[in-house]
Design an enzyme around this catalytic site. Structure first.
Site, PDB file in Angstrom:
ATOM      1  N   SER A 195      -6.026   3.177   4.741  1.00 19.82           N
ATOM      2  CA  SER A 195      -5.474   2.551   3.533  1.00 19.82           C
ATOM      3  C   SER A 195      -6.567   1.904   2.698  1.00 19.82           C
ATOM      4  CB  SER A 195      -4.408   1.510   3.911  1.00 19.82           C
ATOM      5  OG  SER A 195      -3.530   1.256   2.836  1.00 19.82           O
ATOM      6  N   SER A 219       0.785  -1.238   0.000  1.00 22.93           N
ATOM      7  CA  SER A 219       0.000   0.000   0.000  1.00 22.93           C
ATOM      8  C   SER A 219       0.811   1.278   0.000  1.00 22.93           C
ATOM      9  CB  SER A 219      -0.953   0.009   1.199  1.00 22.93           C
ATOM     10  OG  SER A 219      -2.027  -0.873   0.987  1.00 22.93           O
ATOM     11  N   LYS A 259       3.241   6.510   5.058  1.00 24.90           N
ATOM     12  CA  LYS A 259       2.300   5.479   4.612  1.00 24.90           C
ATOM     13  C   LYS A 259       2.783   4.094   5.023  1.00 24.90           C
ATOM     14  CE  LYS A 259      -1.454   4.136   2.655  1.00 24.90           C
ATOM     15  NZ  LYS A 259      -1.459   2.990   3.613  1.00 24.90           N
ATOM     16  N   LYS A 272      -0.245   3.802  -2.567  1.00 24.21           N
ATOM     17  CA  LYS A 272      -1.289   4.810  -2.441  1.00 24.21           C
ATOM     18  C   LYS A 272      -0.733   6.233  -2.315  1.00 24.21           C
ATOM     19  CE  LYS A 272      -4.772   1.667  -0.562  1.00 24.21           C
ATOM     20  NZ  LYS A 272      -4.107   0.462  -0.063  1.00 24.21           N
TER      21      LYS A 272
END
Length: 299
Positions: A139, A80, A247, A83
């Site tokens: 997320s 992720s 993140k 993202k």
């Protein structure tokens, strides 16, 4: 964490209003920091933090100086962390005040793919600025799909924009295959710790991304346009003094991943840890790297 590492706060109310009113083209700062394509560090000091992840990288984003490099140019899945690029590309193509309609396919995509979700409801109409919280904090793969579908147009068109942006930023060892980082039957995308640090440094120059990434909890009250939501950040590093974000990520193939950042003496330090075997250790390692990098730059 060392006292020299000062907390980077989000936008003021006035600045946030300006960010949400300005066109995306004005919000995104172009020009990546100058970072060597194949940096190599020699003679690391004895006090260098231990890093157990398969790859790690720490960059002084202000100067482009590489402070730490462990397998920084090795290609691997990033889960992720993908993202961050999704958020960056969205704000190149949309204003924070633009509205996205959530569709059943967005919800089904996250549920059927086994991804984490923002628990979006089909039919809700949510602004881009608010949807970024659903993308980055929990997320949400549903938020990623809705944004990519809208601003590709179409998911594949959006992924093409992600890869084109990667080339523009000098991320030459990166290939995106979707907007969320979930594994695909066609094969996983890949990147490197170095490329993700470059992206992190660039993304944090966008005020709204910096604000969202540093937010631990965000609530959205119900209106005629959408239901109520409460999103909590999966990034436990934000509980440490001085942490900015950026993140988290995890899949079986990628292991536990983390893109992180902090400021010290007016300098932004950005780091990435990939394929860590222990979830909690990625946060403690990131904290150690930031403190060490801060002390190293202050010496």
């Amino acid at each position: 964490m060392a006292g020299a590492l000062a907390l980077v706060t989000g936008l003021s109310t006035t600045a946030h209003a300006a960010a949400t009113a300005a066109p995306a083209a004005a919000a995104v700062v172009t020009g990546a920091p100058s970072v060597p394509a194949h940096p190599a560090l020699t003679g690391l000091a004895a006090d260098t933090p231990s890093v157990y992840g398969r790859a790690a990288y720490l960059l002084d984003a202000s100067s482009g100086k590489v402070l730490f490099d462990k397998a920084g140019t090795e290609r691997m899945p990033i889960a992720s962390l993908t993202k961050t690029m999704t958020a960056y590309v969205v704000l190149k193509n949309a204003k924070p005040t633009d509205v996205v309609r959530i569709k059943a396919e967005d919800v089904a995509y996250a549920e059927n793919g086994g991804g984490t979700t923002a628990d979006l409801s089909a039919g809700d109409r949510i602004t881009v600025g608010e949807l970024l919280y659903g993308l980055m904090l929990p997320s949400g793969a549903d938020a990623a799909h809705a944004l990519a579908r809208t601003y590709g147009p179409g998911v594949q068109g959006f992924v093409a924009k992600m890869n084109a942006t990667a080339r523009e930023l000098g991320m030459n060892n990166t290939r995106y295959v979707n907007a969320d980082g979930l594994p695909t039957r066609a094969g996983d995308g890949y990147s490197t710790a170095r490329d993700q640090a470059v992206l992190g440094a660039q993304a944090l120059r966008v005020p709204l991304i910096k604000e969202v990434a540093g937010t631990r909890r965000h609530g959205l009250d119900a209106t005629e346009e959408h239901g109520s939501y409460v999103w909590r950040n999966t990034n436990r590093l934000l509980g440490s003094p001085g942490a900015v974000g950026l993140k988290t990520g995890f899949t079986q193939a990628a292991g536990y991943c983390l893109a992180f950042a902090g400021e010290s003496g007016g300098r932004l330090l950005v780091g990435v840890i990939l394929d860590e075997s222990a979830s909690s250790r990625r946060f403690s390692t990131a904290e150690s790297l930031l403190s060490w990098g801060s002390a190293k730059q202050s010496a």
